[in-house]
Design a protein around this motif. Sequence first.
Motif, PDB file in Angstrom:
ATOM      1  N   ALA A 166      31.596 -36.491  80.792  1.00  0.00           N
ATOM      2  CA  ALA A 166      33.254 -35.746  79.662  1.00  0.00           C
ATOM      3  C   ALA A 166      33.788 -34.559  80.449  1.00  0.00           C
ATOM      4  N   LEU A 167      34.827 -33.912  80.205  1.00  0.00           N
ATOM      5  CA  LEU A 167      34.901 -33.115  80.297  1.00  0.00           C
ATOM      6  C   LEU A 167      35.770 -33.275  79.116  1.00  0.00           C
ATOM      7  N   SER A 168      35.933 -31.970  78.433  1.00  0.00           N
ATOM      8  CA  SER A 168      36.627 -31.046  77.318  1.00  0.00           C
ATOM      9  C   SER A 168      38.274 -31.727  77.754  1.00  0.00           C
ATOM     10  N   MET A 172      40.071 -30.526  81.653  1.00  0.00           N
ATOM     11  CA  MET A 172      40.962 -31.781  81.753  1.00  0.00           C
ATOM     12  C   MET A 172      41.732 -31.275  81.916  1.00  0.00           C
ATOM     13  N   LEU A 195      42.467 -39.922  85.643  1.00  0.00           N
ATOM     14  CA  LEU A 195      42.745 -39.436  84.481  1.00  0.00           C
ATOM     15  C   LEU A 195      43.361 -39.915  83.054  1.00  0.00           C
ATOM     16  N   THR A 290      31.107 -33.069  87.525  1.00  0.00           N
ATOM     17  CA  THR A 290      31.284 -34.675  86.980  1.00  0.00           C
ATOM     18  C   THR A 290      31.603 -35.693  88.595  1.00  0.00           C
ATOM     19  N   LEU A 295      35.378 -39.428  85.167  1.00  0.00           N
ATOM     20  CA  LEU A 295      37.317 -38.841  85.116  1.00  0.00           C
ATOM     21  C   LEU A 295      37.692 -40.568  83.788  1.00  0.00           C
ATOM     22  N   THR A 298      36.137 -39.221  80.471  1.00  0.00           N
ATOM     23  CA  THR A 298      37.244 -38.852  80.524  1.00  0.00           C
ATOM     24  C   THR A 298      38.494 -39.137  79.359  1.00  0.00           C
ATOM     25  N   ASN A 299      38.597 -39.946  80.105  1.00  0.00           N
ATOM     26  CA  ASN A 299      39.907 -40.712  79.393  1.00  0.00           C
ATOM     27  C   ASN A 299      39.618 -41.366  78.261  1.00  0.00           C
ATOM     28  N   SER A 301      37.149 -40.721  76.132  1.00  0.00           N
ATOM     29  CA  SER A 301      36.522 -39.311  75.429  1.00  0.00           C
ATOM     30  C   SER A 301      38.402 -38.823  74.430  1.00  0.00           C
ATOM     31  N   PHE A 302      38.739 -38.523  75.734  1.00  0.00           N
ATOM     32  CA  PHE A 302      40.532 -37.710  75.299  1.00  0.00           C
ATOM     33  C   PHE A 302      41.023 -38.551  73.883  1.00  0.00           C
ATOM     34  N   MET A 333      35.319 -35.201  72.457  1.00  0.00           N
ATOM     35  CA  MET A 333      35.784 -33.915  73.240  1.00  0.00           C
ATOM     36  C   MET A 333      35.179 -32.951  72.225  1.00  0.00           C
TER      37      MET A 333
END
Length: 351
Positions: A166-168, A172, A195, A290, A295, A298-299, A301-302, A333
């Motif tokens: 997961a991107l920060s 992102m 995303l 990733t 992605l 990431t969604n 986690s955001f 995140m």
Amino acid sequence: MASFVKTENGNVRAFVYMVKHGRVARISKTFKRKKDAEDWAFTFEVARNSGQDLFTRQSKFSEFYDWWVRNVKRQDVKESTYVHYRQYGKRVATMFGGYKVSDMNHALVQQLFDEYGETHSQKTVHEFATVVKACIKYAVGIGAIQVDWTHLIKAHGTLVKKRNLALSITEMKKLREYCFEHADEEFCLFILLALESGLRRGEILGLTPDNLREDDGDYLVQVRHSKSPHVKSLSLKTKQARRDVSIGGKVFKMVKAIPVKQDGYIFAEDGFHQSEMLKPILEELDLPATTIHGLRDTNASFLFSQGIDIVSVSQRLGHANINITQQYYIQLMPEKKHAQDGRVRELFDLL
């Protein structure tokens, strides 16, 4: 009734008989002494009369596994899962070699999985072991194996770097800005939709123009189908996967403007190589490696980092239950984690 034949080298070969699928099957074994042959035949007949499936016990476990998949699991699982089970067949044949069903015991199976785990991740070992244990449980049910010891099998494996990272929030934003700047490239719109919606890769590939709906100012992506590289079926992963996901109007309108492909879908399959297509973009932006599923993570986690409740996130992701969604809580995140750590310190400082 058992029969006995003396071989040319002086040994005794015992024959026992049983009916399997309407046919008489003969099983034999050779001994040096007739008494040993008689004892074996007597034990066999006692076991047969007690209801044990002795014919199956003499089969190779790999052959029994193939039979179980074709004749039992085929009717119980989705086509994609069935294909997955069939693919495991080669692995079963390699791991269990010439072992028979009668050879299966806790110590042996644990040893084989431990050896397998030396070169595979724990997740891979666990998934494989789950299928094999289900096959063994069936063998127990039909009397081919007397005791169910599958609960004793532990999945051990090597620790591998997580691919679906997961991107920060910062990362992102950087990826989103790049994709908006290159919105003329269709794959960038694929990334933006992933995303913003959290849809699975197959669910995005299964979208048609009819799945994009505007409802009182709400921009909805209707998830009704999912594509897979392994099967032709368009069925969704779970019942809960059938859902409507709201996204921002900007991305919605950009995706809606994509020319429809000849097969009626919005995005081309591109050989299901979207994660490989994502790699050079991440490298160019100096972002962590990733995958497309990353992605989706990431969604989730955001959304958690912004205080969206777990029920809403679970419904958007199409999870079968909230317990599956909870795993994302341990991957908040970085920015949110730091903020929470600071808040914890403040609480204790106020005491």
